[in-house]
Design a protein around this motif. Structure first.
Motif: not given
Length: 291
Positions: A203-216, A218-232
């Protein structure tokens, strides 16, 4: 018999002593005069340096004065150039400390596009400042906040062939996305992107930075809170799964065979009972006929 005259009573000795004293006195007076002149020259030079003018160009951060709780501003440069002119000492000190502010005041403006001047504050009154650019074009938009669910995207192309990934899980279900109204409207999804290494075997655990994307995508210029999450990410061996599958299949076959055997036995028992009942009925009928 006459007295012997002393050494200093000779005229030539006195003359020589007078000459030496005169030379020493001349050298002393001349040296003092030169020292005084050098000191005066040095002081005059220092005073001239302090009183002279100087110019220097600085790269300064631009501050934006706006109601951040209500609006979002875009289109302005992060840094501007400021040319300072004035007394050399003041210019040097201000250049080293940079203890002044360069800003654009948007506090009295509403939503829309505006052209505003750049100002300075905190500078000594003897200094003259020239800002480049003098004016900037900005866009003010209402601030908006929405909740968006988090989705996990895996890249497991490098994972060893005899291993496989299961369904990934993020410890954050949804996040707040804040930004300019037009930008927030374009948000299609918030993604946690995880790259699975080739040597992953458990089992793999990684803390990654979240990204907000549009339909295409593309990364959008917005603020995300919380900024990261831990994925298992569950990772298992294909061999063990295959063995479990075969074991289950064998067990199922055995169970099926046992059921078939029981079914045959049940049918045989039912047939025997039926035959016995039929024989009893025939015997009863024969007895009745003979009677």
């Amino acid at each position: 018999m006459g007295r012997n005259k002393g050494f200093f009573s000779h005229k030539w000795v006195m003359r020589l002593a007078s000459l030496v004293l005169a030379i020493l006195l001349f050298a002393y007076v001349n040296g003092s005069k030169n020292g005084f002149l050098r000191q005066n020259t040095r002081n005059n030079n220092e005073n001239s340096a302090l009183m002279s003018n100087k110019s220097v160009t600085l790269k300064m951060p631009l501050d934006i004065t706006v109601d951040n709780a209500k609006y979002v501003v875009s289109g302005y440069p992060q840094y501007v150039k400021v040319r300072l002119s004035g007394p050399s000492a003041l210019v040097t000190t201000t250049s080293n400390t940079q203890n002044f502010k360069v800003y654009a005041d948007l506090s009295n403006l509403s939503s829309g596009k505006h052209r505003v001047p750049i100002k300075t504050s905190g500078l000594n009154s003897e200094l003259r400042a020239t800002v480049e650019p003098k004016n900037i074009a900005v866009q003010i938009q209402p601030r908006r906040t929405v909740n968006v669910k988090v989705s996990v995207r895996l890249n497991d192309r490098n994972l060893a062939d005899n291993y496989q990934t299961g369904h990934p899980h993020a410890d954050v279900d949804s996040v707040q996305v804040t930004g300019a109204q037009n930008e927030v409207r374009r948000v299609n999804r918030v993604v946690a992107y995880v790259v699975v290494p080739r040597d992953a075997k458990d089992n793999l655990q990684r803390q990654v930075t979240l990204q907000a994307l549009d339909r295409n995508g593309q990364t959008l210029n917005v603020v995300i809170w919380p900024t990261t999450t831990t994925v298992t990410v569950p990772i298992s061996s294909k061999t063990s799964d295959s063995s479990s599958s075969h074991s289950g299949s064998d067990s199922s076959t055995s169970s099926s065979a046992s059921s078939d055997k029981k079914r045959v036995q049940t049918q045989s028992s039912s047939s025997s009972i039926s035959n016995s009942t039929s024989s009893d009925s025939e015997s009863a009928a024969t007895s009745s006929s003979q009677s």
